[in-house]
Design a protein around this motif. Structure first.
Motif, PDB file in Angstrom:
ATOM      1  N   ASP A  14       0.814  -1.223  -0.210  1.00 46.81           N
ATOM      2  CA  ASP A  14       0.006  -0.019  -0.004  1.00 46.81           C
ATOM      3  C   ASP A  14       0.882   1.331  -0.119  1.00 46.81           C
ATOM      4  O   ASP A  14       0.610   2.494   0.518  1.00 46.81           O
ATOM      5  CB  ASP A  14      -0.811  -0.045   1.220  1.00 46.81           C
ATOM      6  N   ALA A  15       2.181   1.168  -0.575  1.00 48.23           N
ATOM      7  CA  ALA A  15       3.064   2.291  -0.344  1.00 48.23           C
ATOM      8  C   ALA A  15       2.818   3.353  -1.584  1.00 48.23           C
ATOM      9  O   ALA A  15       3.474   4.247  -1.692  1.00 48.23           O
ATOM     10  CB  ALA A  15       4.633   1.679  -0.513  1.00 48.23           C
ATOM     11  N   CYS A  16       1.872   2.969  -2.531  1.00 53.81           N
ATOM     12  CA  CYS A  16       1.433   4.088  -3.667  1.00 53.81           C
ATOM     13  C   CYS A  16       0.336   3.442  -4.071  1.00 53.81           C
ATOM     14  O   CYS A  16      -0.307   2.304  -3.993  1.00 53.81           O
ATOM     15  CB  CYS A  16       2.887   3.946  -4.659  1.00 53.81           C
ATOM     16  N   PRO A  17      -0.344   4.462  -4.913  1.00 54.51           N
ATOM     17  CA  PRO A  17      -1.815   4.272  -5.580  1.00 54.51           C
ATOM     18  C   PRO A  17      -1.865   2.920  -6.289  1.00 54.51           C
ATOM     19  O   PRO A  17      -2.849   2.327  -6.609  1.00 54.51           O
ATOM     20  CB  PRO A  17      -2.246   5.237  -6.363  1.00 54.51           C
ATOM     21  N   THR A  89       4.868   6.116   3.322  1.00 51.47           N
ATOM     22  CA  THR A  89       3.636   5.625   4.081  1.00 51.47           C
ATOM     23  C   THR A  89       2.249   6.334   3.395  1.00 51.47           C
ATOM     24  O   THR A  89       1.330   6.820   4.026  1.00 51.47           O
ATOM     25  CB  THR A  89       3.649   6.229   5.559  1.00 51.47           C
ATOM     26  N   TYR A  90       2.369   6.058   1.964  1.00 57.06           N
ATOM     27  CA  TYR A  90       1.281   6.469   1.418  1.00 57.06           C
ATOM     28  C   TYR A  90      -0.070   5.898   1.765  1.00 57.06           C
ATOM     29  O   TYR A  90      -0.122   4.609   2.207  1.00 57.06           O
ATOM     30  CB  TYR A  90       1.467   5.986  -0.214  1.00 57.06           C
ATOM     31  N   PRO A  91      -1.167   6.827   1.708  1.00 53.72           N
ATOM     32  CA  PRO A  91      -1.263   7.933   1.559  1.00 53.72           C
ATOM     33  C   PRO A  91      -0.919   9.019   2.723  1.00 53.72           C
ATOM     34  O   PRO A  91      -1.742  10.210   2.918  1.00 53.72           O
ATOM     35  CB  PRO A  91      -2.678   8.018   1.087  1.00 53.72           C
ATOM     36  N   ASP A  92      -0.109   8.509   3.724  1.00 52.12           N
ATOM     37  CA  ASP A  92       0.411   9.479   4.721  1.00 52.12           C
ATOM     38  C   ASP A  92      -0.610   9.518   5.781  1.00 52.12           C
ATOM     39  O   ASP A  92      -0.372  10.715   6.540  1.00 52.12           O
ATOM     40  CB  ASP A  92       1.040  10.945   4.269  1.00 52.12           C
ATOM     41  N   TYR A  93      -1.734   8.829   6.081  1.00 46.90           N
ATOM     42  CA  TYR A  93      -2.422   9.188   7.007  1.00 46.90           C
ATOM     43  C   TYR A  93      -1.855   8.929   8.411  1.00 46.90           C
ATOM     44  O   TYR A  93      -2.193   9.032   9.507  1.00 46.90           O
ATOM     45  CB  TYR A  93      -3.744   8.519   7.038  1.00 46.90           C
ATOM     46  N   GLY A 379       2.383  12.866   6.841  1.00 42.19           N
ATOM     47  CA  GLY A 379       3.116  11.966   7.759  1.00 42.19           C
ATOM     48  C   GLY A 379       3.990  12.634   8.739  1.00 42.19           C
ATOM     49  O   GLY A 379       4.739  11.925   9.635  1.00 42.19           O
ATOM     50  N   VAL A 380       4.150  13.990   8.649  1.00 40.93           N
ATOM     51  CA  VAL A 380       5.070  14.525   9.432  1.00 40.93           C
ATOM     52  C   VAL A 380       4.124  15.310  10.788  1.00 40.93           C
ATOM     53  O   VAL A 380       4.669  15.166  11.925  1.00 40.93           O
ATOM     54  CB  VAL A 380       5.877  15.667   8.794  1.00 40.93           C
ATOM     55  N   THR A 381       2.928  15.795  10.349  1.00 40.61           N
ATOM     56  CA  THR A 381       2.180  16.476  11.308  1.00 40.61           C
ATOM     57  C   THR A 381       0.565  16.365  10.982  1.00 40.61           C
ATOM     58  O   THR A 381       0.333  16.100  10.006  1.00 40.61           O
ATOM     59  CB  THR A 381       2.523  17.984  11.463  1.00 40.61           C
TER      60      THR A 381
END
Ligand code: SF4
Length: 498
Positions: A14-17, A89-93, A379-381
């Motif tokens: 799940d690292a990309c679409p 960590t797509y989609p970075d949630y 993924g950062v904030t």
């Protein structure tokens, strides 16, 4: 006959679409993730940058084998976690793959790393050459597909703009795929052959001399014709009556130029065919090309009109030279005031060589450019805009594989980085198509907390270093990303008025 495994026998990346189903022992469509015993693993080694230790111990720039992590905190102080091989960590949630804490000069720092998926990215290419590669706005192709265009001609260089959203996603499927592949190779410092519509074929490789129409470019011009006059007027003055520096941009004439006037050069009655800009400086003496000084001429006399018989004299000595010194010719006027080619006198041989000596080696430079916006920031904030503001306020430093990233003014986090300053093979791709590039955000722990960082995901740097599969030595020309002088708070501390 072997059965095609059902999706149930595979694991899903799940690292990309693209969301590949990957069978045991296989990799996904991008070769970045694999199924290893039922676990999804990142294939490329997770890379850290190490500084030479203060005891003078030297590190080899690119080490093949990982060292054992000793748990030594001094060692940790010398390590920086890059995003190369860290994963996405797509989609970075969820929090970025590595969020690590370290201490530098008594300050608690946090570095957040992720391999960003850039569907809207490109490269800017600077090719040091006098040669005319093609008209501005001409299409640049790779394997016949449009991958970008010729942009401005700069001082001694031709610029190309490649990639970007319109070629990656706005054209045909093949155009997107070839564009992505072109960007990937250029960013990983591999050679790529590009053709320019109604122009040249150029082999570009970051950090190497360009090969233009099969010919290695050696020199970058010393300056325009006018600048060349300014630099060398004094050296020519005693040995020659006039000098013409042939150049497609500004052709310079010593006797008319301010530098010649200051030295006391007398008029020679020379006539240059071209548009006079200011004394001794001419535009458009010829068409652009691969000849003298980036013009289309091979015979420099074609840019001269008749000498004025009231001013010129038989025996007048004339040097004509290009802006790299590669082409030069020496003439003396005969009784009819016509230039006759003669051997270059020894004193002028030296000054022509001096031009070449002052030329930089011609290089191809590749800057990766991408917007680190969108979901990557999540993924950062939890409040992504705060990361943007923190970057703009110089509370957060952005690096790509540990290399300094130039952050554009204006909205978003649009960065540009010299790919030769990054660890080898830093870039990947996913077939959406998009480029995968490492990006790191480093800031004080308190600033990370303030911008809504994923505090519970922070691990000590040692934990991350243990997982490193590759260590590279820090480049001396890359500032250490946690160095206090890079941050606005350190600058304020130093300013007693603040
Ligand atoms: S293309 Fe690569 S990153 Fe994307 S889902 Fe497939 S294996 Fe994962």
């Amino acid at each position: 006959m072997s059965e095609t495994p059902k999706p149930a026998d595979k694991i899903r990346c799940d690292a990309c679409p693209v969301m590949c189903y990957i069978a045991e022992g296989k990799t996904g469509a991008c070769d970045r993730y694999a199924n290893e015993g039922g676990n999804l693993v990142r294939v490329d080694p997770f890379t850290i940058v190490e500084r030479a230790r203060e005891d003078g111990g030297k590190l080899v720039r690119f080490m093949d084998k990982p060292e054992e992590w000793s748990g030594d905190l001094v060692h940790a102080d010398s390590a920086f976690i890059t995003a190369v091989g860290a994963g996405t960590t797509y989609p970075d949630y969820k929090p970025a793959p590595f969020i690590v804490s370290s201490e530098h000069d008594g300050v608690d720092m946090v570095t957040v790393v992720t391999e960003g998926i850039f569907s809207y990215c490109g490269v800017k290419v600077k090719i040091d050459t006098d040669r005319h590669l093609g008209e501005e706005r001409s299409v640049v192709r790779c394997e016949g597909e449009a991958v970008g265009h010729v942009t401005t001609g700069e001082y001694g260089s031709q610029m190309l703009s490649l990639g970007g959203v319109n070629h990656l996603t706005g054209g045909s499927k093949k155009e997107g795929r070839v564009t992505c592949d072109t960007l990937l190779k250029l960013s990983n410092c591999e050679p790529v052959e590009l053709t320019i519509d109604e122009g040249s074929t150029v082999i570009v490789e970051a950090g190497k001399a360009p090969i233009i129409d099969g010919r290695h470019e050696e020199y970058m011009r010393v300056g325009c014709g006018s600048a060349t006059i300014g630099m060398f007027a004094k050296q020519w003055f005693d040995h020659v009556d006039d000098v013409v520096v042939v150049d497609d941009h500004i052709t310079g004439v010593l006797s008319e130029h301010q530098a010649g006037k200051v030295l006391g050069a007398k008029d020679t009655g020379i006539k240059i065919k071209g548009r006079r800009s200011t004394p001794g400086r001419y535009f458009q003496v010829a068409e652009p090309g691969s000849g003298w000084g980036g013009t289309d001429i091979s015979d420099p006399l074609t840019i001269l009109g008749d000498f004025n018989p009231k001013i010129a004299w038989p025996g007048l000595r004339l040097l004509m030279v290009s802006t790299t010194g590669e082409q030069h010719a020496y003439f003396e006027l005969d009784e009819d005031l016509k230039p006759v080619a003669r051997e270059l006198p020894e004193a002028l041989v030296q000054s022509v060589e001096r031009i070449q000596e002052n030329c930089e080696p011609a290089m191809s430079s590749v800057l990766f450019m991408g917007g680190a916006g969108g979901s990557l920031r999540a993924g950062v904030t939890e409040n992504p805009v705060k990361l943007t503001r923190s970057v703009k306020d110089l509370l957060t430093v952005v690096t790509c594989g540990g290399a300094p990233a130039y952050v554009w003014p204006g909205g978003g986090i649009t960065v540009m980085v010299d790919v030769t300053r990054m660890p080898a093979m830093s870039f990947g791709y996913v077939p959406t198509p998009a480029l995968v590039a490492p990006i790191e955000f480093t800031m004080r722990r308190e600033d990370y907390e303030r911008l809504g960082g994923h505090m519970s995901a922070i691990v000590p740097i040692g934990d991350a270093v243990e997982q490193a599969g590759r260590r590279v030595g820090a480049r001396e020309d890359n500032p250490w990303p946690t160095a206090t002088h890079l941050y606005s708070w350190a600058k304020q501390k130093k300013d007693p008025a603040a």
